[in-house]
Design an enzyme around this catalytic site. Structure first.
Site, PDB file in Angstrom:
ATOM      1  N   ARG A 238       0.853  -1.192   0.000  1.00 24.72           N
ATOM      2  CA  ARG A 238       0.000   0.000   0.000  1.00 24.72           C
ATOM      3  C   ARG A 238       0.884   1.235   0.000  1.00 24.72           C
ATOM      4  O   ARG A 238       1.881   1.297   0.737  1.00 24.72           O
ATOM      5  CB  ARG A 238      -0.921   0.016   1.225  1.00 24.72           C
ATOM      6  N   ASP A 262       4.208   0.243  -6.503  1.00 24.61           N
ATOM      7  CA  ASP A 262       3.094  -0.158  -7.371  1.00 24.61           C
ATOM      8  C   ASP A 262       1.924   0.817  -7.243  1.00 24.61           C
ATOM      9  O   ASP A 262       0.847   0.554  -7.761  1.00 24.61           O
ATOM     10  CB  ASP A 262       2.642  -1.576  -6.987  1.00 24.61           C
ATOM     11  N   GLU A 266       0.772  11.773  -7.897  1.00 24.17           N
ATOM     12  CA  GLU A 266       1.415  12.993  -8.373  1.00 24.17           C
ATOM     13  C   GLU A 266       2.736  13.257  -7.658  1.00 24.17           C
ATOM     14  O   GLU A 266       3.720  13.693  -8.270  1.00 24.17           O
ATOM     15  CB  GLU A 266       0.480  14.191  -8.184  1.00 24.17           C
ATOM     16  N   HIS A 279       0.256  -0.283 -10.733  1.00 23.53           N
ATOM     17  CA  HIS A 279      -0.527  -1.256  -9.962  1.00 23.53           C
ATOM     18  C   HIS A 279      -0.687  -2.576 -10.715  1.00 23.53           C
ATOM     19  O   HIS A 279      -1.794  -3.076 -10.915  1.00 23.53           O
ATOM     20  CB  HIS A 279      -1.896  -0.675  -9.603  1.00 23.53           C
ATOM     21  N   LEU A 280       0.444  -3.153 -11.064  1.00 28.06           N
ATOM     22  CA  LEU A 280       0.445  -4.394 -11.840  1.00 28.06           C
ATOM     23  C   LEU A 280       0.668  -5.633 -10.981  1.00 28.06           C
ATOM     24  O   LEU A 280       0.740  -6.742 -11.507  1.00 28.06           O
ATOM     25  CB  LEU A 280       1.540  -4.340 -12.913  1.00 28.06           C
ATOM     26  N   GLY A 281       0.769  -5.480  -9.660  1.00 30.97           N
ATOM     27  CA  GLY A 281       1.141  -6.590  -8.796  1.00 30.97           C
ATOM     28  C   GLY A 281       0.400  -7.878  -9.080  1.00 30.97           C
ATOM     29  O   GLY A 281       1.011  -8.939  -9.225  1.00 30.97           O
ATOM     30  N   ALA A 282      -0.906  -7.802  -9.173  1.00 29.36           N
ATOM     31  CA  ALA A 282      -1.704  -9.011  -9.379  1.00 29.36           C
ATOM     32  C   ALA A 282      -2.294  -9.077 -10.784  1.00 29.36           C
ATOM     33  O   ALA A 282      -3.186  -9.881 -11.037  1.00 29.36           O
ATOM     34  CB  ALA A 282      -2.825  -9.067  -8.349  1.00 29.36           C
TER      35      ALA A 282
END
Length: 398
Positions: A238, A262, A266, A279-282
């Site tokens: 997070r 991830d 700004e 935010h490609l983790g999953a």
């Protein structure tokens, strides 16, 4: 007053596109309907549910993923709606991206690729320019370096084991590590007795803990001062775990060499030496399938047997289902509740075949399998009797 519901044909509502692999779990006596306003269960990914009103039929919400910030947990708990998530279902996807990011950041891969693209149009000079310019991107190898892992759950344990296999030294910190995880963890993983110990020894630090009041801003000016100069920090949990003002200063001073996150925003996009990933983790096909299947199975099992596994708001409770009539009661975690439930059953001359009671904070869950055949004429009176017990939140008869 509690809510009492008798099981009927079940409708599952989807609030996002859910993998067909997950939806295929629901077969006979299930209807998948994305528009139903009063379903028995909801499958969701990122849809914001905080402004939704829930019908009386809703018994379960399953998040096809780990985070549940998009779900009004407190409201669900008060209504006796079980909220599930799918910890571990996307663990391999996140693990692979963590290890990829360690390698890529160590070899300055992203910056070097961006620089190489600027050579477009140089024609025959490209080879000479590459040889002359590559020295600015000299990196370091991860083999022999120390990786600190905060949180050794499903993701952290996989990262630890594979990092060991890649030749890294691994030190882990997790005061709440489960027995199952400990069994699956490589014996070569060193245990940090304090988080400060991990901070001081690691060349790379990856964090895999939930966002809570205790973990908010855990990476800050004070903790950066404990770290090695040039440490790489990876955050696939997070964004709020990192104090952005403090890490900006740490990046500018060189205390932190790279920040891989991830969770771009700004502020971090303006910082030097930040690798911001969208935010490609999953975000893999396999992960989406795994999460959907796990969420669907949890919902199906709960609707059909009352068993709870991987709930974020009620205790996990499982009782082998033998086909006997089952009474499932959500209630406040107060004294003599089980006694009152069993007394109610006794007043109807009903014997208990098996039962389980589990608590979690202010709430608890009791399941009772009834030995006798429970006839239709008994059920309404039994429901009324259980409902009249003070602090009962919701009752189901399965």
């Amino acid at each position: 007053m509690s809510t009492v519901l008798i099981e009927k044909e079940k409708t599952v509502r989807t609030l996002n596109n859910i993998s067909k692999s997950g939806l295929s779990v629901f077969k006979n006596n299930y209807t998948i309907d994305g528009d139903n306003e009063d379903p028995e269960a909801i499958l969701v990914r990122s849809f914001n549910m905080h402004s939704m009103e829930f019908g009386n039929s809703l018994k379960a919400i399953a998040r096809a993923g780990a985070g549940v910030n998009n779900i009004p947990i407190e409201t669900c708990t008060e209504k006796g709606i079980v909220v599930f998530n799918t910890p571990g279902a996307n663990a391999n996807a996140v693990k692979e991206l963590v290890l990829t990011s360690i390698m890529a950041s160590s070899r300055n891969l992203f910056d070097s690729i961006a620089w190489t693209k600027t050579l477009e149009g140089e024609g025959d000079n490209i080879s000479k320019l590459v040889e002359a310019g590559k020295k600015q991107f000299v990196g370091k190898e991860m083999k022999g370096k120390t990786l600190g892992i905060i949180g050794l759950g499903a993701i952290g344990a996989l990262v630890a084991n594979d990092a060991i296999a890649l030749g890294m030294d691994v030190i882990g910190f997790d005061p709440f590590i489960s027995v199952d995880t400990a069994w699956n963890l490589s014996s070569h993983v060193q245990r940090a007795m304090t988080i400060e110990e991990l901070f001081s020894e690691a060349d790379y630090i990856t964090v895999h803990v939930p966002f809570t009041d205790n973990t908010a801003g855990m990476f800050n000016k004070q903790t950066f001062e404990l770290m090695k100069t040039g440490v790489h920090i990876l955050n696939f949990s997070r964004g709020e775990l990192v104090n952005e003002t403090d890490i900006k200063g740490a990046l500018e001073s060189g205390k932190v060499g790279k920040y891989i996150t991830d969770f771009p925003n700004e502020n971090v996009l303006k910082m030097e030496n930040v690798i911001a990933i969208p935010h490609l983790g999953a975000s893999t096909k396999e992960s989406e399938d795994n999460c959907a299947v796990m969420a669907a199975r949890q919902v199906k099992d709960f609707l059909e047997t009352g068993n709870i596994k991987h709930s974020v708001n009620f205790p996990n409770a499982c009782l082998p289902y033998t086909g006997k009539t089952r009474l499932a009661v959500f209630h406040k975690n107060v004294p003599n509740m089980v006694g009152q439930i069993t007394s109610a059953l006794s007043s109807f001359s009903l014997n208990i075949a098996d039962m389980v009671n589990r608590s979690r904070g202010e709430y608890a869950y009791t399941m009772v399998d009834i030995e006798n055949d429970v006839t239709e004429d008994i059920i309404p009176s039994l429901e009324d009797e259980i409902s009249l017990i003070n602090e009962v939140v919701r009752t189901r008869i399965i």
